[in-house]
Design a protein around this motif. Sequence first.
Motif, PDB file in Angstrom:
ATOM      1  N   LYS A  60      33.865  30.528  39.059  1.00  0.00           N
ATOM      2  CA  LYS A  60      33.083  31.130  40.142  1.00  0.00           C
ATOM      3  C   LYS A  60      33.986  31.935  41.067  1.00  0.00           C
ATOM      4  O   LYS A  60      33.629  33.055  41.481  1.00  0.00           O
ATOM      5  CB  LYS A  60      32.366  30.036  40.921  1.00  0.00           C
ATOM      6  CG  LYS A  60      31.469  30.561  42.035  1.00  0.00           C
ATOM      7  CD  LYS A  60      30.737  29.415  42.731  1.00  0.00           C
ATOM      8  CE  LYS A  60      29.826  29.944  43.844  1.00  0.00           C
ATOM      9  NZ  LYS A  60      29.108  28.835  44.514  1.00  0.00           N
ATOM     10  N   GLU A  61      35.164  31.384  41.399  1.00  0.00           N
ATOM     11  CA  GLU A  61      36.096  32.083  42.281  1.00  0.00           C
ATOM     12  C   GLU A  61      36.635  33.351  41.616  1.00  0.00           C
ATOM     13  O   GLU A  61      36.799  34.387  42.267  1.00  0.00           O
ATOM     14  CB  GLU A  61      37.256  31.159  42.659  1.00  0.00           C
ATOM     15  CG  GLU A  61      36.875  30.050  43.617  1.00  0.00           C
ATOM     16  CD  GLU A  61      36.284  30.594  44.914  1.00  0.00           C
ATOM     17  OE1 GLU A  61      36.834  31.580  45.452  1.00  0.00           O
ATOM     18  OE2 GLU A  61      35.264  30.040  45.369  1.00  0.00           O
ATOM     19  N   ILE A  62      36.917  33.272  40.319  1.00  0.00           N
ATOM     20  CA  ILE A  62      37.393  34.463  39.596  1.00  0.00           C
ATOM     21  C   ILE A  62      36.312  35.544  39.613  1.00  0.00           C
ATOM     22  O   ILE A  62      36.605  36.730  39.830  1.00  0.00           O
ATOM     23  CB  ILE A  62      37.764  34.104  38.145  1.00  0.00           C
ATOM     24  CG1 ILE A  62      38.975  33.164  38.117  1.00  0.00           C
ATOM     25  CG2 ILE A  62      38.084  35.364  37.346  1.00  0.00           C
ATOM     26  CD1 ILE A  62      39.296  32.626  36.741  1.00  0.00           C
ATOM     27  N   THR A  63      35.069  35.141  39.402  1.00  0.00           N
ATOM     28  CA  THR A  63      33.962  36.095  39.401  1.00  0.00           C
ATOM     29  C   THR A  63      33.841  36.785  40.754  1.00  0.00           C
ATOM     30  O   THR A  63      33.686  38.013  40.826  1.00  0.00           O
ATOM     31  CB  THR A  63      32.642  35.377  39.060  1.00  0.00           C
ATOM     32  OG1 THR A  63      32.766  34.726  37.793  1.00  0.00           O
ATOM     33  CG2 THR A  63      31.491  36.364  38.998  1.00  0.00           C
ATOM     34  N   ARG A  64      33.913  36.014  41.830  1.00  0.00           N
ATOM     35  CA  ARG A  64      33.808  36.592  43.176  1.00  0.00           C
ATOM     36  C   ARG A  64      34.972  37.542  43.459  1.00  0.00           C
ATOM     37  O   ARG A  64      34.783  38.636  44.008  1.00  0.00           O
ATOM     38  CB  ARG A  64      33.780  35.469  44.213  1.00  0.00           C
ATOM     39  CG  ARG A  64      32.489  34.667  44.210  1.00  0.00           C
ATOM     40  CD  ARG A  64      32.585  33.467  45.125  1.00  0.00           C
ATOM     41  NE  ARG A  64      32.911  33.865  46.486  1.00  0.00           N
ATOM     42  CZ  ARG A  64      33.171  32.998  47.469  1.00  0.00           C
ATOM     43  NH1 ARG A  64      33.156  31.697  47.219  1.00  0.00           N
ATOM     44  NH2 ARG A  64      33.443  33.429  48.672  1.00  0.00           N
ATOM     45  N   LEU A  65      36.183  37.123  43.088  1.00  0.00           N
ATOM     46  CA  LEU A  65      37.370  37.937  43.338  1.00  0.00           C
ATOM     47  C   LEU A  65      37.300  39.265  42.604  1.00  0.00           C
ATOM     48  O   LEU A  65      37.516  40.341  43.196  1.00  0.00           O
ATOM     49  CB  LEU A  65      38.622  37.170  42.921  1.00  0.00           C
ATOM     50  CG  LEU A  65      39.948  37.942  42.962  1.00  0.00           C
ATOM     51  CD1 LEU A  65      40.272  38.372  44.379  1.00  0.00           C
ATOM     52  CD2 LEU A  65      41.082  37.099  42.372  1.00  0.00           C
ATOM     53  N   TYR A  66      36.967  39.224  41.326  1.00  0.00           N
ATOM     54  CA  TYR A  66      36.972  40.459  40.532  1.00  0.00           C
ATOM     55  C   TYR A  66      35.724  41.292  40.765  1.00  0.00           C
ATOM     56  O   TYR A  66      35.743  42.504  40.525  1.00  0.00           O
ATOM     57  CB  TYR A  66      37.164  40.134  39.048  1.00  0.00           C
ATOM     58  CG  TYR A  66      38.624  39.955  38.705  1.00  0.00           C
ATOM     59  CD1 TYR A  66      39.385  41.009  38.228  1.00  0.00           C
ATOM     60  CD2 TYR A  66      39.258  38.740  38.925  1.00  0.00           C
ATOM     61  CE1 TYR A  66      40.732  40.872  37.947  1.00  0.00           C
ATOM     62  CE2 TYR A  66      40.612  38.581  38.655  1.00  0.00           C
ATOM     63  CZ  TYR A  66      41.337  39.643  38.167  1.00  0.00           C
ATOM     64  OH  TYR A  66      42.673  39.498  37.910  1.00  0.00           O
ATOM     65  N   GLN A  67      34.647  40.670  41.228  1.00  0.00           N
ATOM     66  CA  GLN A  67      33.482  41.455  41.631  1.00  0.00           C
ATOM     67  C   GLN A  67      33.839  42.317  42.836  1.00  0.00           C
ATOM     68  O   GLN A  67      33.484  43.512  42.891  1.00  0.00           O
ATOM     69  CB  GLN A  67      32.318  40.523  41.998  1.00  0.00           C
ATOM     70  CG  GLN A  67      31.038  41.246  42.394  1.00  0.00           C
ATOM     71  CD  GLN A  67      30.328  41.867  41.215  1.00  0.00           C
ATOM     72  OE1 GLN A  67      30.192  41.246  40.173  1.00  0.00           O
ATOM     73  NE2 GLN A  67      29.875  43.095  41.368  1.00  0.00           N
TER      74      GLN A  67
END
Length: 393
Positions: A341-348
Amino acid sequence: MKYFHYKGQRQNGLPVKGWVLAPSRQEAIDDLQKKGMQLYTVQENKGAITLAVPPSELLSAFYELASLRNSGMPLDQSLGMLSESIEKSRLQTAWKEMTGMVRSGMSLSDAMLSLPDAFPRYSAHLIRIGEANGDTASALTMAAERLNEEIKLRNEVRTALTYPFFLIFVSVAVLIFLFLTVIPKFGGMVKEMGGDASWSLQIMMGISSGMLEYLWIWSSALVVGGFYLNHLRKQGRLQIWKYAQKLSFIKQLIEAWEAVQFCGSMQRLLQQGVKLLEAISLSAETLPREELRNRLQQVRKSVQQGESLGAALKEQSLFTPLVVRMITTGEAAANLPDTMKEITRLYQRNLEEGIKRALSLLEPAVIFFMGIIVGGIMVSLMSAIMSVNDLPI
């Protein structure tokens, strides 16, 4: 992998037709026969299959079908009601075809895979998760959220490109007008007044003369070329995007988008209790690039043999080092869903900022480039005027 169009009937005698993705025709036949189909024809598709359904209409249909399923309505009745409520279009035809497939005994995910011109590839694989755990409504909502992300991204890019494209259109129209009307008259005026045309004006007059003399040829060539490029695009043989992906800033945007899609799918699947191996396989199928899907299947095999997910991703050189490190840390802390979830938010966020930065540079670049061309023409014309009137430059 190639698409094959098939026609046949199921064991209950109901007719069925659609598309299947397979490495070869024989493997396509074997796959369909395993699903209990008696085949009449299986033909290879020579080109790529593009979506013929507006994404916004498909998004609404996904949400409506999810609502109908949440209300407890059986799947075939939900599909039938939805197909009747949609206005006549390719989407309505697709829902009716899918309704017939489901009523003939085919699963919803297989029916969607059979209609690649109406439903994105990833939607079928996400819905297969819901079929496995008996919750197709949540899977439909998941597919709708993924489609909504793509629509938002597409709209942002389209909005940002509107003004640069308008500038390019106006600039090209001005250039055509100058070469077809202004420069020929101006060149004739300079000759009548006994002035010597500069080398730049002579070049422009030559181009103008050629454009006027062969107007019907180059205009016909532009029209034919446009249709041919569109044909190549539909056939999946247009290589412009392939080479554009090698540019550094575009490559970074693609890597960010792929990280968002993979990690976002992994997060949803793991939170729903899907096992890691199955989550990797299903998340891989939601990605657009075949090369990336194949390498992720290799990652799945490595994890199945006891290797950690982070180590397997690093071995295949997939995603950025930051993504791999974060996944490795999440595995060590037994907190992989939150890490995804954190990776998704960061790269979004990185993706949105990268798109804005790239597009913000496009507008001044277009203005600068077209300004040089139009300005050069005007300087050449002014130089000719001054030379005719014996004015110092």
